[in-house]
Design a protein around this motif. Structure first.
Motif, short mmCIF file in Angstrom:
data_model
loop_
_atom_site.label_atom_id
_atom_site.label_comp_id
_atom_site.label_asym_id
_atom_site.label_seq_id
_atom_site.Cartn_x
_atom_site.Cartn_y
_atom_site.Cartn_z
N ILE A 67 -13.74 10.44 -1.88
CA ILE A 67 -12.62 11.26 -1.40
C ILE A 67 -12.15 10.86 -0.01
CG2 ILE A 67 -13.31 13.20 -2.82
CD1 ILE A 67 -14.46 14.52 -0.30
N GLU A 94 -9.46 15.96 -2.43
CA GLU A 94 -10.30 17.03 -2.97
C GLU A 94 -11.29 16.46 -3.98
OE1 GLU A 94 -10.31 20.14 -1.94
OE2 GLU A 94 -8.62 19.83 -0.57
N ARG A 95 -12.44 17.09 -4.06
CA ARG A 95 -13.41 16.69 -5.08
C ARG A 95 -12.98 17.20 -6.45
NH1 ARG A 95 -19.48 17.89 -2.98
NH2 ARG A 95 -18.58 19.81 -2.18
N THR A 115 -10.93 16.18 -8.73
CA THR A 115 -9.48 16.26 -8.90
C THR A 115 -8.94 14.93 -9.44
OG1 THR A 115 -9.32 17.80 -7.04
CG2 THR A 115 -7.29 16.70 -7.72
#
Length: 426
Positions: free
Chosen positions: A83, A128-129, A131
């Protein structure tokens, strides 16, 4: 005989027509050569003729292609992408003209920046994680011919990643006893790899070593207290580092903090007093009340980790309950409270009464004379709170209790240096 003469006439007529055709061909050829000749009489050579054109005058050659070549990382279909630094658009033989990056679930657009030379684009902030993102990029070559490329990928999930929660805060000024403490949200099996990705430096020139407390926490400190006035910088290069099988780090972050003046306060439980020493000089002698004989205060060096002008203290939260399971005490407005241990040891103001300077009656905390409301500047509790930093050291001596565990709070100073170094994974 008649038939033979007839056949001869047919052949003669045929030959005459063939001769006329050859003459016409030669004449046509001469006209063509004349038309292709320049004024000097020389014909154009091969390859100099004009390209063929359609009836509307347009060139019939294939459309020219852009020389620009776009690369997008992560590649299309990638899962568990990082990320921080994984997402990037680059171009060869051209310049980027536009990049659009969106979260496919809700269309949220990710802002980014094109480099000054137009060769690369990167997101401006952390992704964002868990995603999915779609990237559409456009570029053009030096002739202005445009090309495009796209990619869709997914970032790493919380289940497959780890982060570290750290203290102290970025930009803070702390006492000389403040360690760098990092608590991970996942078990770390590859301790050497993770520790090697964390860099801690001080302008004081001190050697700094990390020590693991179990599988989820590492603290860093020098052999002696930090030097006053020094700056400590921490770099967390954990992005992409495998903490355990299938679990990688996602942090790429730096922070720093300042070391303030040196203040170490010594609580003498037997003599019911606390001496405050700043920069090697005693500046205050304060009467105290420590833990009772039934609930003595830990011995050892303890670091102030939190400060609260007022806070609630309920005995039930730290195991002090009566026969009905209720807390042995429940005080909603304890003034000037400063945490010394994870298990609940505080040094705090006391307005409900204690034999300050004469006896020890608490459940293990160190009490200072104070008032309800925490607003009386003349009290010892107020003075000590205002003159203390997170990271200051409070050392308790002459208590009948054992020494506090090094991992009970930020209290690794109770560990000998050799033992501390032995807890390093690198």
């Amino acid at each position: 005989m008649g038939s033979k003469r007839m056949e001869k006439r047919v052949k003669t007529a045929s030959n005459r027509r063939r001769g006329i055709a050859v003459s016409a061909a030669l004449l046509s050829s001469a006209l063509v050569l004349s038309a292709c000749s320049d004024d000097s009489g020389g014909a154009e050579g091969p390859g100099k003729s004009e390209p063929s054109a359609s009836a509307d005058g347009q060139n019939n050659e294939p459309d020219a292609q852009s020389a620009a070549h776009i690369s997008i990382t992560p590649q299309h279909g990638t899962e568990n992408a990082g990320i921080n630094n994984d997402a990037k658009v680059s171009v060869k033989s051209g310049k980027i003209t536009e990049v659009t990056m969106t979260a496919t679930a809700d269309g949220t657009e990710v802002e980014g920046e094109i480099s000054a030379d137009g060769r690369t684009w990167t997101p401006s902030s952390q992704l964002e994680r868990a995603t999915e993102y779609r990237v559409v990029a456009k570029a053009e070559d030096e002739r202005g011919l445009e090309t495009s490329e796209n990619s869709t990928f997914s970032t790493v999930s919380p289940e497959n990643s780890f982060i570290g929660y750290f203290t102290p805060e970025d930009g803070s000024t702390v006492g000389v006893g403040m360690p760098v403490s990092i608590n991970f949200d996942k078990v770390i099996e590859n301790k050497a790899e993770v520790q090697s990705a964390i860099e801690v430096n001080s302008t004081g020139g001190q050697e700094i070593v990390g020590h693991w407390f179990g599988d989820k926490r590492i603290d860093f400190r020098p052999k002696e207290y930090w030097k006053s006035g020094s700056e400590v910088t921490v770099k967390l290069g954990l992005d992409g580092v495998e903490g355990s099988e299938g679990v990688t780090g996602v942090q790429s972050k730096s922070f720093s903090f300042e070391i303030g003046r040196s203040q170490v306060s010594t609580v003498d439980v037997k003599n019911h007093t606390m001496k405050v020493v700043r920069d090697g000089k005693q500046i205050k002698d304060i009467p105290i009340s420590a833990g009772s004989k039934e609930n003595p205060t830990y011995n050892g060096k303890m670091v102030i980790s939190e400060k609260h002008k007022e806070t609630r203290m309920n005995g039930a939260t730290v195991g002090f309950t009566d026969d009905d399971g209720e807390g042995e005490y429940d005080i909603p407005d304890v003034p000037h409270a400063m945490r010394l241990s994870t298990s609940g040891t505080f040094i705090h103001g006391n307005y409900w009464g204690a034999p300050f300077g004469e006896g020890n009656t608490s459940h293990g905390c160190v009490g200072l004379k104070d008032v309800k409301g925490a607003d009386d500047k003349s009290t010892d509790g107020y003075w000590f709170f205002e003159n203390s930093l997170v990271g200051d050291v409070v050392e308790v001596v002459n208590s009948p209790d054992r020494e506090i565990a090094a991992d009970n709070g930020l209290n690794g100073w109770n560990m000998a240096w050799d033992e501390w170094v032995a807890g390093s994974a690198v």
